[in-house]
Scaffold this motif. Structure first.
Motif, PDB file in Angstrom:
ATOM      1  N   HIS A   1       0.849  -1.185   0.000  1.00 24.02           N
ATOM      2  CA  HIS A   1       0.000   0.000   0.000  1.00 24.02           C
ATOM      3  C   HIS A   1       0.888   1.240   0.000  1.00 24.02           C
ATOM      4  O   HIS A   1       1.961   1.244   0.609  1.00 24.02           O
ATOM      5  CB  HIS A   1      -0.887  -0.022   1.247  1.00 24.02           C
ATOM      6  CG  HIS A   1      -2.029   0.940   1.185  1.00 24.02           C
ATOM      7  ND1 HIS A   1      -1.864   2.289   1.455  1.00 24.02           N
ATOM      8  CD2 HIS A   1      -3.341   0.762   0.891  1.00 24.02           C
ATOM      9  CE1 HIS A   1      -3.028   2.889   1.335  1.00 24.02           C
ATOM     10  NE2 HIS A   1      -3.944   1.989   0.997  1.00 24.02           N
TER      11      HIS A   1
ATOM     12  N   ASP B   1      -6.813  12.640  -4.091  1.00 28.39           N
ATOM     13  CA  ASP B   1      -7.896  12.403  -3.135  1.00 28.39           C
ATOM     14  C   ASP B   1      -7.446  11.409  -2.068  1.00 28.39           C
ATOM     15  O   ASP B   1      -7.088  10.269  -2.377  1.00 28.39           O
ATOM     16  CB  ASP B   1      -9.122  11.851  -3.880  1.00 28.39           C
ATOM     17  CG  ASP B   1     -10.394  11.919  -3.049  1.00 28.39           C
ATOM     18  OD1 ASP B   1     -10.319  11.748  -1.814  1.00 28.39           O
ATOM     19  OD2 ASP B   1     -11.477  12.128  -3.627  1.00 28.39           O
TER      20      ASP B   1
ATOM     21  N   HIS C   1      -9.781  12.945   6.401  1.00 20.84           N
ATOM     22  CA  HIS C   1     -10.516  11.708   6.685  1.00 20.84           C
ATOM     23  C   HIS C   1     -10.677  11.573   8.188  1.00 20.84           C
ATOM     24  O   HIS C   1      -9.980  12.235   8.969  1.00 20.84           O
ATOM     25  CB  HIS C   1      -9.758  10.499   6.116  1.00 20.84           C
ATOM     26  CG  HIS C   1     -10.645   9.384   5.683  1.00 20.84           C
ATOM     27  ND1 HIS C   1     -11.385   8.621   6.570  1.00 20.84           N
ATOM     28  CD2 HIS C   1     -10.939   8.893   4.450  1.00 20.84           C
ATOM     29  CE1 HIS C   1     -12.075   7.715   5.905  1.00 20.84           C
ATOM     30  NE2 HIS C   1     -11.826   7.856   4.613  1.00 20.84           N
TER      31      HIS C   1
ATOM     32  N   ARG D   1      -9.155   9.809   0.014  1.00 15.91           N
ATOM     33  CA  ARG D   1     -10.079   8.683   0.152  1.00 15.91           C
ATOM     34  C   ARG D   1      -9.648   7.482  -0.676  1.00 15.91           C
ATOM     35  O   ARG D   1     -10.052   6.347  -0.392  1.00 15.91           O
ATOM     36  CB  ARG D   1     -11.498   9.125  -0.235  1.00 15.91           C
ATOM     37  CG  ARG D   1     -12.119  10.120   0.732  1.00 15.91           C
ATOM     38  CD  ARG D   1     -13.393  10.719   0.194  1.00 15.91           C
ATOM     39  NE  ARG D   1     -13.144  11.601  -0.944  1.00 15.91           N
ATOM     40  CZ  ARG D   1     -14.048  12.424  -1.469  1.00 15.91           C
ATOM     41  NH1 ARG D   1     -15.265  12.474  -0.949  1.00 15.91           N
ATOM     42  NH2 ARG D   1     -13.748  13.187  -2.497  1.00 15.91           N
ATOM     43  N   MET D   2      -8.824   7.705  -1.677  1.00 14.79           N
ATOM     44  CA  MET D   2      -8.356   6.609  -2.522  1.00 14.79           C
ATOM     45  C   MET D   2      -7.514   5.608  -1.728  1.00 14.79           C
ATOM     46  O   MET D   2      -7.419   4.437  -2.092  1.00 14.79           O
ATOM     47  CB  MET D   2      -7.556   7.153  -3.703  1.00 14.79           C
ATOM     48  CG  MET D   2      -8.363   8.060  -4.613  1.00 14.79           C
ATOM     49  SD  MET D   2      -7.395   8.799  -5.946  1.00 14.79           S
ATOM     50  CE  MET D   2      -7.160   7.379  -7.007  1.00 14.79           C
TER      51      MET D   2
ATOM     52  N   SER E   1      -8.179   4.301   1.107  1.00 15.82           N
ATOM     53  CA  SER E   1      -8.995   3.351   1.867  1.00 15.82           C
ATOM     54  C   SER E   1     -10.122   2.721   1.057  1.00 15.82           C
ATOM     55  O   SER E   1     -10.982   2.049   1.604  1.00 15.82           O
ATOM     56  CB  SER E   1      -9.594   4.042   3.102  1.00 15.82           C
ATOM     57  OG  SER E   1     -10.311   5.206   2.743  1.00 15.82           O
ATOM     58  N   GLU E   2     -10.114   2.904  -0.263  1.00 16.21           N
ATOM     59  CA  GLU E   2     -11.175   2.335  -1.099  1.00 16.21           C
ATOM     60  C   GLU E   2     -10.856   0.940  -1.606  1.00 16.21           C
ATOM     61  O   GLU E   2     -11.703   0.278  -2.196  1.00 16.21           O
ATOM     62  CB  GLU E   2     -11.445   3.271  -2.285  1.00 16.21           C
ATOM     63  CG  GLU E   2     -12.119   4.579  -1.878  1.00 16.21           C
ATOM     64  CD  GLU E   2     -12.304   5.528  -3.046  1.00 16.21           C
ATOM     65  OE1 GLU E   2     -11.658   5.304  -4.103  1.00 16.21           O
ATOM     66  OE2 GLU E   2     -13.085   6.485  -2.911  1.00 16.21           O
ATOM     67  N   ASN E   3      -9.614   0.478  -1.429  1.00 11.39           N
ATOM     68  CA  ASN E   3      -9.201  -0.877  -1.824  1.00 11.39           C
ATOM     69  C   ASN E   3      -9.427  -1.163  -3.311  1.00 11.39           C
ATOM     70  O   ASN E   3      -9.812  -2.269  -3.689  1.00 11.39           O
ATOM     71  CB  ASN E   3      -9.931  -1.930  -0.979  1.00 11.39           C
ATOM     72  CG  ASN E   3      -9.564  -1.854   0.490  1.00 11.39           C
ATOM     73  OD1 ASN E   3      -8.426  -1.561   0.822  1.00 11.39           O
ATOM     74  ND2 ASN E   3     -10.526  -2.098   1.357  1.00 11.39           N
ATOM     75  N   ASP E   4      -9.204  -0.157  -4.136  1.00  4.82           N
ATOM     76  CA  ASP E   4      -9.310  -0.328  -5.587  1.00  4.82           C
ATOM     77  C   ASP E   4      -8.007  -0.941  -6.104  1.00  4.82           C
ATOM     78  O   ASP E   4      -6.947  -0.303  -6.053  1.00  4.82           O
ATOM     79  CB  ASP E   4      -9.567   1.027  -6.250  1.00  4.82           C
ATOM     80  CG  ASP E   4      -9.903   0.894  -7.731  1.00  4.82           C
ATOM     81  OD1 ASP E   4      -9.424  -0.063  -8.365  1.00  4.82           O
ATOM     82  OD2 ASP E   4     -10.649   1.736  -8.257  1.00  4.82           O
TER      83      ASP E   4
END
Length: 339
Positions: A103, A320, A202, A322-323, A325-328
């Motif tokens: 990550h 962003d 966040h 938020r990316m 923690s989105e697990n994309d």
């Protein structure tokens, strides 16, 4: 004739083969252009009317049984050959294994740890669910202190003295309580604040905080340590320290690094100034040392703290937060070779 056909049905049901040639011979015998089924169907016109129904049923049963037998034998043989090909051919290339990727937060955290480990800092960790003493009071934030409003906190409803830690300074308190100076440690970890989620913030994020306590530690030591870090981390050696306020350090400062104005992205990131804020720091307040059982007349120290997420956003130009923690998978796979 009926008995002969039934005899063939029994033979078909028990037939086995170990090669493609045997299966093909069997198929031609029953299903070929000159096979037995053609012969039996040709005899249909000579069968008495009262036997035509039974005769037709038996011939169709032979046809269905023969076709099913041919298909099952072919599948079994192909499966056997495939298995032998996979496990019997040692020269066959191995299958490519998909490699995972770290990550981006982990990559940045590991690099920070590696940089500070070169100058003697170890890594300390602590609980994410903390008590009021370690998270606030020991850090010069007694109950009803107005500076507590700087951090919107998640308290545990069943026990107002228990909360999700708002910074990893609580780990430093625990470390000072259990270790005697000299102390040189960094504390990476996840922290929580009751904030609105947006592209830039966040309700949970990651910090790394550093602490150095020993005899004769000065603000000059702090500045040189941060100078070393920014050079190693960003390749930028120009920094500035602006006066600020933190309850647990005195004096306190915000640290800016000169990012430059070489590209349009640099202008956007620095709002046209070229300077980018990266962390807060300061000399450890004597009250904090005393709260942790360290004699502030003998020892002094400095502390600093930075957001790992913020640095990861800067280094990778991610728009962003938020990316993270989105697990994309499509996003995460980009960091296989980063840093």
């Amino acid at each position: 004739m009926l008995e002969e056909i039934k005899k063939h049905i029994a033979e078909v049901a028990t037939f086995t083969a170990t090669s493609k040639e045997e299966i093909e011979t069997f198929r031609i015998k029953y299903l070929g252009q000159k096979g037995l089924l053609k012969t039996f169907f040709a005899e249909f016109k000579n069968v008495p009317n009262e036997q035509k129904k039974e005769f037709g049923q038996v011939v169709n049963e032979l046809k269905t049984t023969a076709e099913a037998k041919v298909n099952s034998l072919k599948e079994a043989l192909e499966s056997s050959e495939e298995s032998k090909g996979i496990y019997g051919d040692l020269s066959r290339p191995g299958e490519v294994l998909e490699l995972g990727s770290s990550h981006p937060i982990t990559l940045v955290k590991n690099k920070i740890i590696e940089i500070f480990s070169r100058i003697g800092f170890n890594v300390s960790e602590g609980p994410e669910i903390e008590d009021d003493w370690h998270n606030f009071t020991a850090l010069n934030l007694p109950e009803y202190h107005p500076a507590r409003d700087m951090q919107d906190t998640f308290f545990i409803q069943t026990n107002p003295d228990v909360l999700l830690r708002t910074h990893t300074s609580s780990v430093q308190v625990r470390y000072m309580e259990n270790n005697k100076p000299p102390i040189r440690t960094i504390s990476p970890g996840r922290v929580y604040r009751n904030e609105a989620i947006s592209a830039r913030s966040h309700c949970f994020f990651h910090q790394v905080e550093g602490l150095y306590v020993d005899k004769g530690v000065s603000f000059a030591d702090l500045k040189q340590t941060l100078q070393y870090f920014t050079t190693e981390m960003f390749g930028k050696s120009k920094i500035r320290l602006r006066p600020s306020y933190f309850p647990f350090t005195e004096p306190s400062a915000e640290v800016d690094v000169y990012w430059g104005l070489e590209t349009e992205t640099d202008y956007k990131m620095t709002k046209g100034t070229g300077w980018l804020e990266i962390m807060g720091c300061g000399m450890v307040d004597p009250n904090v040392l005393e709260n942790c059982g360290i004699d502030s007349e003998v020892y002094s120290g400095f502390a600093f703290g930075m957001g790992i997420d913020r640095i990861a956003l800067l280094l990778n130009q991610i728009p962003d937060i938020r990316m993270f923690s989105e697990n994309d998978i499509r996003f995460l796979e980009q960091f296989k070779s980063s840093l």
